[in-house]
Design a protein around this motif. Structure first.
Motif, PDB file in Angstrom:
ATOM      1  N   THR A 192      -1.420   2.470  -3.722  1.00 56.69           N
ATOM      2  CA  THR A 192      -1.733   2.055  -2.556  1.00 56.69           C
ATOM      3  C   THR A 192      -2.423   0.728  -2.169  1.00 56.69           C
ATOM      4  O   THR A 192      -2.345  -0.011  -1.196  1.00 56.69           O
TER       5      THR A 192
ATOM      6  N   ALA B  99       0.803   8.981  -2.703  1.00 53.83           N
ATOM      7  CA  ALA B  99      -0.604   9.063  -2.033  1.00 53.83           C
ATOM      8  C   ALA B  99      -0.489   9.664  -0.582  1.00 53.83           C
ATOM      9  O   ALA B  99       0.664   9.237  -0.392  1.00 53.83           O
TER      10      ALA B  99
ATOM     11  N   ASN C  76       0.211  10.980   5.537  1.00 51.60           N
ATOM     12  CA  ASN C  76       1.138  10.079   5.673  1.00 51.60           C
ATOM     13  C   ASN C  76       1.612   9.824   4.130  1.00 51.60           C
ATOM     14  O   ASN C  76       1.057   9.214   3.512  1.00 51.60           O
TER      15      ASN C  76
ATOM     16  N   LEU D   3      -1.742   8.497   3.062  1.00 50.58           N
ATOM     17  CA  LEU D   3      -2.444   7.506   3.684  1.00 50.58           C
ATOM     18  C   LEU D   3      -2.941   8.232   5.033  1.00 50.58           C
ATOM     19  O   LEU D   3      -2.401   8.971   5.381  1.00 50.58           O
TER      20      LEU D   3
ATOM     21  N   LEU E 119      -5.342  -2.440   1.346  1.00 47.54           N
ATOM     22  CA  LEU E 119      -4.049  -1.811   1.260  1.00 47.54           C
ATOM     23  C   LEU E 119      -3.109  -2.833   0.649  1.00 47.54           C
ATOM     24  O   LEU E 119      -3.362  -4.014   1.219  1.00 47.54           O
TER      25      LEU E 119
ATOM     26  N   ILE F 173       2.056  -2.188   3.302  1.00 46.21           N
ATOM     27  CA  ILE F 173       1.758  -0.776   3.478  1.00 46.21           C
ATOM     28  C   ILE F 173       1.086  -0.893   4.900  1.00 46.21           C
ATOM     29  O   ILE F 173       0.044  -1.515   5.095  1.00 46.21           O
ATOM     30  N   LEU F 174       1.538   0.147   5.884  1.00 42.33           N
ATOM     31  CA  LEU F 174       1.013   0.054   7.394  1.00 42.33           C
ATOM     32  C   LEU F 174      -0.457   0.358   7.167  1.00 42.33           C
ATOM     33  O   LEU F 174      -0.942   1.060   6.439  1.00 42.33           O
TER      34      LEU F 174
ATOM     35  N   PHE G 201       3.134   8.421   1.033  1.00 42.76           N
ATOM     36  CA  PHE G 201       3.700   7.089   0.540  1.00 42.76           C
ATOM     37  C   PHE G 201       3.798   7.009  -0.908  1.00 42.76           C
ATOM     38  O   PHE G 201       2.932   7.579  -1.793  1.00 42.76           O
TER      39      PHE G 201
END
Lengths: 90, 233
Positions: A74, B101, B146, B103, A12, A16-17, B148
């Motif tokens: 991402t 996207a 999630n 997640l 990631l 980004i978490l 994003f």
């Protein structure tokens, strides 16, 4: 044609978490690994491919990453290519 | 009006969607196998929920390259209505028809429960029968919901009114406490810039009959019907 092996790391993008990484970090800390401050997870893929030369192999792997293996929204990728000693196809 | 429900290997909401379109809404509907390359008989295309290709690599990443997707993209680019639900939303994002996207959920759980969503914009083929600000109750069932997107695109989505649904409480209040999966700005569904492609994580097809606890999902399908009727008249 030569045989090459590519090791591709996909993770990631920073910022980004990564809840999986956080959970692993918590688990390590609760097991006494107080030195561990953070964990980020990712994927490792190994590709075997045939190409004229290293440059051509790099080009194939780069296109594969951009088309399918990584999501540019991402993820970021990084790869290393090595000449395979022998054909390791099973 | 004829609807098509695409069936990928691993789709599991395809029959629910077919049932609602055909038997609840009374629309002519057929399944579309993912290897089909001819959608000319269809007026609307639906990508159902499920776990196409086992969610391998990333959700929707492999399904996005199914043969039918070239046709879905062409259909969408000609202005045809496309709705992706749950895994269908994930596939639309992977294909580039929708930005962003989906997640892994913030808390890593697979979440399966009814939620409330607020209709943010009614200027699309799939929200036209709703009222602005209307609160709908329908289930979510996902591990990767999630939403994003990078900050610049998020601002663009908001300013172009492309956010269609947000997670909210029963009274329509949007806050972090009712955000089930960590989605940016509580986003539960969006559309593309041309407003004919819509993706949403909640399942309207699981909330279209009173026996299932909510009929709110019908508003989504009714919107399509009303748009078609308006086009005729």
């Amino acid at each position: 044609m030569q045989t090459f092996k590519a090791k591709i790391q996909i993770r990631l993008k920073s910022g980004i978490l990564d809840p999986q990484g956080q959970t692993i970090a918590h688990a390590l800390q609760s097991l006494g690994f107080s030195e561990v401050q953070a964990v980020r997870t990712g994927k490792l893929m190994e590709l075997q491919l045939q190409a004229e030369n290293r440059k051509a192999a790099e080009d194939v792997v780069k296109r594969a990453c951009e088309k399918l293996l990584a999501n540019p929204v991402t993820e970021e990728y990084h790869f290393e290519i090595a000449e395979a000693e022998e054909d390791v196809t099973v | 009006m004829k609807c098509g429900v695409v069936v990928f290997p691993g789709s599991n909401c395809d029959h629910d969607l077919y049932h609602v379109l055909k038997h609840v809404m009374g629309l002519e509907t057929r399944f579309v196998w993912h290897k089909e390359q001819e959608l000319n008989d269809l007026d609307a295309v639906f990508l159902p929920g499920g776990f196409s290709y086992g969610d391998y690599l990333r959700t929707g990443a492999i399904a996005r390259f199914s043969p039918v997707m070239n046709e879905v993209i062409r259909f969408a680019q000609k202005g045809g209505p496309v709705l992706g639900i749950c895994n269908g939303f994930q596939i639309l994002c992977e294909s580039g028809l929708l930005p962003g996207a989906l997640l892994r959920n913030r808390d890593l759980d697979f979440i399966c429960k009814s939620v409330y969503i607020r209709v943010e914009n009614t200027d699309t083929i799939f929200t036209g029968a709703c009222q602005p600000g209307q609160v709908l109750k329908m289930p979510i069932a996902h591990g990767d919901g999630n939403f994003f997107v990078d900050q610049a695109t998020l601002e663009e989505l908001e300013s172009r009114q492309q956010v269609l649904f947000r997670y909210c409480d029963h009274s329509g209040q949007v806050n972090e406490a009712v955000n089930p999966n960590g989605s940016l700005n509580n986003i539960a569904g969006i559309c593309n810039r041309e407003r004919n492609v819509v993706g949403m994580m909640p399942h309207p097809e699981r909330a279209a009959e009173a026996v299932l606890g909510s009929e709110d999902g019908r508003f989504i399908f009714q919107s399509l019907v009303e748009t078609a009727l308006n086009a005729v008249s």
